[in-house]
Each structure stands twice: as C-alpha cells, then as structure tokens.
Scaffold this active site. Structure first.
Site, PDB file in Angstrom:
ATOM      1  N   HIS A 106      23.894   5.733  26.510  1.00 11.03           N
ATOM      2  CA  HIS A 106      23.623   5.247  25.153  1.00 11.03           C
ATOM      3  C   HIS A 106      23.224   3.781  25.208  1.00 11.03           C
ATOM      4  O   HIS A 106      23.478   3.103  26.199  1.00 11.03           O
ATOM      5  CB  HIS A 106      24.857   5.425  24.264  1.00 11.03           C
ATOM      6  N   GLU A 135      39.479 -13.344  15.626  1.00 16.49           N
ATOM      7  CA  GLU A 135      38.741 -12.439  16.528  1.00 16.49           C
ATOM      8  C   GLU A 135      38.992 -12.743  18.000  1.00 16.49           C
ATOM      9  O   GLU A 135      39.047 -11.850  18.831  1.00 16.49           O
ATOM     10  CB  GLU A 135      37.239 -12.523  16.254  1.00 16.49           C
ATOM     11  N   HIS A 188      24.315   1.590  28.492  1.00 18.60           N
ATOM     12  CA  HIS A 188      25.485   2.012  29.253  1.00 18.60           C
ATOM     13  C   HIS A 188      25.251   3.405  29.804  1.00 18.60           C
ATOM     14  O   HIS A 188      24.923   4.315  29.048  1.00 18.60           O
ATOM     15  CB  HIS A 188      26.735   2.009  28.363  1.00 18.60           C
ATOM     16  N   GLN A 246      37.160  -8.627  13.517  1.00 16.43           N
ATOM     17  CA  GLN A 246      37.288  -8.293  12.095  1.00 16.43           C
ATOM     18  C   GLN A 246      35.915  -8.321  11.463  1.00 16.43           C
ATOM     19  O   GLN A 246      35.054  -9.088  11.879  1.00 16.43           O
ATOM     20  CB  GLN A 246      38.214  -9.326  11.433  1.00 16.43           C
ATOM     21  N   GLN A 273      16.704  -8.144  31.210  1.00 19.91           N
ATOM     22  CA  GLN A 273      17.213  -8.392  32.556  1.00 19.91           C
ATOM     23  C   GLN A 273      17.923  -7.141  33.068  1.00 19.91           C
ATOM     24  O   GLN A 273      18.307  -6.267  32.289  1.00 19.91           O
ATOM     25  CB  GLN A 273      18.201  -9.548  32.545  1.00 19.91           C
ATOM     26  N   HIS A 279       2.756 -12.743  24.951  1.00 19.84           N
ATOM     27  CA  HIS A 279       3.876 -13.651  24.738  1.00 19.84           C
ATOM     28  C   HIS A 279       4.558 -13.410  23.386  1.00 19.84           C
ATOM     29  O   HIS A 279       5.737 -13.696  23.199  1.00 19.84           O
ATOM     30  CB  HIS A 279       3.337 -15.076  24.814  1.00 19.84           C
ATOM     31  N   PHE A 310      30.457 -15.213  13.477  1.00 17.00           N
ATOM     32  CA  PHE A 310      31.048 -15.765  14.693  1.00 17.00           C
ATOM     33  C   PHE A 310      32.287 -14.957  15.045  1.00 17.00           C
ATOM     34  O   PHE A 310      33.057 -14.593  14.169  1.00 17.00           O
ATOM     35  CB  PHE A 310      31.443 -17.236  14.495  1.00 17.00           C
ATOM     36  N   CYS A 318       4.699 -20.903  29.511  1.00 14.90           N
ATOM     37  CA  CYS A 318       5.724 -19.854  29.610  1.00 14.90           C
ATOM     38  C   CYS A 318       5.813 -19.351  31.050  1.00 14.90           C
ATOM     39  O   CYS A 318       4.802 -19.008  31.655  1.00 14.90           O
ATOM     40  CB  CYS A 318       5.351 -18.701  28.687  1.00 14.90           C
ATOM     41  N   ARG A 374      30.862  -6.286  -3.691  1.00  7.21           N
ATOM     42  CA  ARG A 374      29.459  -6.158  -4.086  1.00  7.21           C
ATOM     43  C   ARG A 374      28.639  -5.687  -2.880  1.00  7.21           C
ATOM     44  O   ARG A 374      28.865  -6.154  -1.770  1.00  7.21           O
ATOM     45  CB  ARG A 374      28.936  -7.492  -4.600  1.00  7.21           C
ATOM     46  N   ASP A 402      14.899 -15.869  39.644  1.00  7.35           N
ATOM     47  CA  ASP A 402      14.834 -17.052  40.510  1.00  7.35           C
ATOM     48  C   ASP A 402      16.154 -17.834  40.505  1.00  7.35           C
ATOM     49  O   ASP A 402      16.357 -18.707  41.348  1.00  7.35           O
ATOM     50  CB  ASP A 402      13.689 -17.976  40.060  1.00  7.35           C
TER      51      ASP A 402
END
Ligand code: H2U
Ligand code: ZN
Length: 347
Positions: free
Chosen positions: A296, A317, A281, A323, A168, A113, A312, A49, A28, A75
């Site tokens: 890319h 995996e 990358h 998979q 980061q 924020h 998961f 924050c 489906r 830090d």
C-alpha cells in the site's frame, strides 16, 4: 457513540498505535479562509537544478539528457554498502548499535522541472511506476538488502530541497521500524483470523464508502479510519499482493491513474502544490515468506486549513499520542468533493 461529535481514540490496525480524535473542536464542516490560488509557475528547465537533464550534480557527475525517468545513486547517501560490521563497541548492553549497510537512490520522475505527479499525466506516471518496479527488483535482489523503501518528500515545508519532481529509495539490510511494525500486525491477523488484514479492511471500507475517495479497476484511494495527518490517505490494491512486482501491466497503469487523481485532488484543496511525504510499504525482500503482506501507499500531507497553515505534531503529540480535530470522514468528504481537473489546467 456518534463519532463525529465526541472525543474518542482510534486504533491503527497496522501499527497498534492510537490516535486521539477531537471532532467537537471543529463542529463546522469547513470555514477556512480562502487564499488566492497559487499560480507561481516553474520553468520547464532550470539551468541551476541538479536533477534537470544535462546538468551537473553536486558530486561532479553530469545527468544524461534523459527523456523519461532517471535514477542515480544519491551523491550524499545516508547509507553505505559496506560499513564495518559490529558497529561501535560500547561496552554496555544499554548502548546498542549495529552496522546498517544500504543503498540510497534518487529517482527523477520526468525531465520537466515543473511537472509534479499531479500534472504528470497517466502515461508518464506509469513510467514512474515501471521505474520503481525495476529499482525494487534490482535492489531487492542484491546481497545484504532486506527491505526497499520507496518514498517522496514534496514541498519545502516537508524538507524537500528541490521542486523538480523526484523521489528517493533507501534500501537497507534490516527491515526499518515502521514497516516492521506493520509486518507484525499483518502477520498476527493472518495467524489468528486466517485472513489478510488489509483485504478485510478494504472490504469494510468499500462496503461503507464513508472514507473512500475514489477507486479504479485495481486500486482504492481512501482516508484510513485511523489517519493522523489532516488529509492523510492510502492507496491500496484491490487484489491481495505483497509487492509492486505482483502487479500486471494493467494494474501498474491503474496505480499511476490513482496516484495522479489523488494528487490532482490534493492540489485542488488549497489551490497549491500540496506538500506531503509519501511512501510505499511492501513485503521485505530478505528471503522470508510474507503471505500476510498487502502492499500500500501512505500519503502524509501536513496542510490543515490553508496553504500556509499546517498541522504540527508537537506538544501532546510528541509526548503522549497524535491528535486531530477534523475527522477522517470529514477529510474524506473534502478530498472527494474536489474536481479531478487540476486548478492550473487551462490557465
Ligand atoms: P529531497 O527529495 O529530500 O529534496 O532530497 C534530494 C536528494 O538528492 C537528497 O537526498 C540528493 C540529496 O542528497 N542530491 C544528490 O544526490 N546530488 C546532488 O547533486 C544534490 C542532491
Ligand atoms: Zn530540474
């Protein structure tokens, strides 16, 4: 073989790794349960924050009252510029370790924020691209730096510690494992076929259109044929370029446009701020020649069926190979059918 019906495996041309696809488990197209839209708003400014302008960080530093983007040295950096050379001496050729000098940066996308990439707008997103370019040029030009990894973790389920829009950058002396693997596969293609792996791949995808989500003048967003994550996507420049520094100003803006549009679509799938890890990358910066490199962006989002049901990578995996049930083509259809107006817009 009808790919959309029978179990098969697909080869990731960038990594040489396989993914098992089991479409017969989800014949489906879509019957996921509907959850109420996620309307939980964040404040524009959060006094607690550590990334908001004017606030103190954990190390005691105070953020400037920045208006656009803002970058600082992490830090709690995972890498340090000058660890002792040689690494721990183990006395055995089976216990291999070496020093890894590096630099870790945190980059704030906006003083707001509450504005993720999906809600940042193209102007501010273009500011993020410019910041990445400045950081890449600066870090890439430093001694002892061979590779610059720009990335973002978004959402608590991806381990992101703070909803303030940020990413980061970790720069290392050695080329890390995954980009090194992509480097080898792109180099082999150029050597053996005389052409760029991703230029060739992009031409195929644009011709069929099956996995293309959208494109603008300079970039294509698509679900790769070999995608692992349910709604994995890639953004690729249409022109061959090795790093983000090869972009013209117009192309930088088109990259911002592509990222915002993909993020809006992502958020609309489950009407929530779509968690993911993303990363750019690109060619190493160790002084080598990298004509085979086509930069890319990868997006690896974990959500599968709703905003609370994730994929998961466990069991088979972890032990054998990744998979997936939903085919990359079905995932592309689902992302493509999303509107490019954010579900929170106008609420
Ligand atoms: P995430 O994007 O994975 O949440 O990481 C945020 C980074 O911010 C994390 O690497 C750094 C953490 O070390 N950080 C600071 O540099 N200063 C702070 O005051 C808190 C967090
Ligand atoms: Zn904040």
């Amino acid at each position: 073989m009808p790919f959309n019906e029978h179990p098969h495996r697909r080869l990731n041309q960038l990594t040489g790794e396989w993914v098992l696809v089991s479409p017969h488990r989800t014949k489906r197209p879509w019957q996921g349960q509907r959850e109420e839209p996620d309307l939980a708003g964040l404040p524009a400014y959060d006094p607690d924050c550590y990334l908001c302008p004017g606030n103190a960080r954990a190390g005691g530093a105070v953020n400037p009252d920045y208006a656009g983007t803002f970058a600082f040295n992490n830090d709690f950096a995972a890498l340090l510029p000058d660890p002792p050379e040689g690494g721990p001496s183990t006395g055995s050729d089976l216990l291999v370790a070496e020093a890894e000098p590096g630099i870790c940066r945190v980059v704030c996308y906006s003083p707001r924020h509450d504005l993720t990439m999906a809600r940042l707008g193209v102007d501010r997103a273009a500011g993020v691209v410019d910041l990445w370019c400045r950081e890449f040029a600066d870090l890439g030009g430093r001694e002892n730096i061979g590779y610059v990894q720009i990335f973002e973790n978004r959402g608590t389920i991806m381990g992101c510690s703070n909803p303030h829009p940020h990413g980061q950058i970790w720069a290392t002396r050695s080329v890390p494992m995954y980009p090194a693997n992509e480097d080898r596969h792109q180099a082999v293609r150029l050597r053996e076929k005389g052409s760029c792996l991703l230029c060739d791949y992009l031409a195929l995808e644009r011709e069929s259109g099956e996995r293309v989500i959208f494109e603008n003048d300079s970039f294509v967003a698509l679900v790769p044929f070999w995608a692992l994550w349910p709604f994995e996507a890639m953004i690729l420049p249409r022109d061959h370029m090795a790093t983000i520094l090869d972009m013209t100003p117009a192309q930088r803006r088109d990259l911002a446009d592509a990222m915002v549009r993909l993020n809006v679509r992502y958020d609309n799938i489950f009407q929530t701020s779509f968690p993911y890890s993303m990363g750019i990358h690109q060619a190493p910066v160790d002084g080598g020649e990298y004509p085979h490199w086509h930069f890319h962006i990868h997006y690896y989002p974990p959500l599968l069926r709703s905003r609370s049901v994730r994929k998961f990578m466990v069991g088979y995996e972890m032990m054998a190979m990744p998979q997936r049930d939903l085919t990359p083509e079905a995932a592309a259809d689902r992302i493509r059918e999303q509107p490019e107006v954010h579900y929170l817009e106008g609420r």
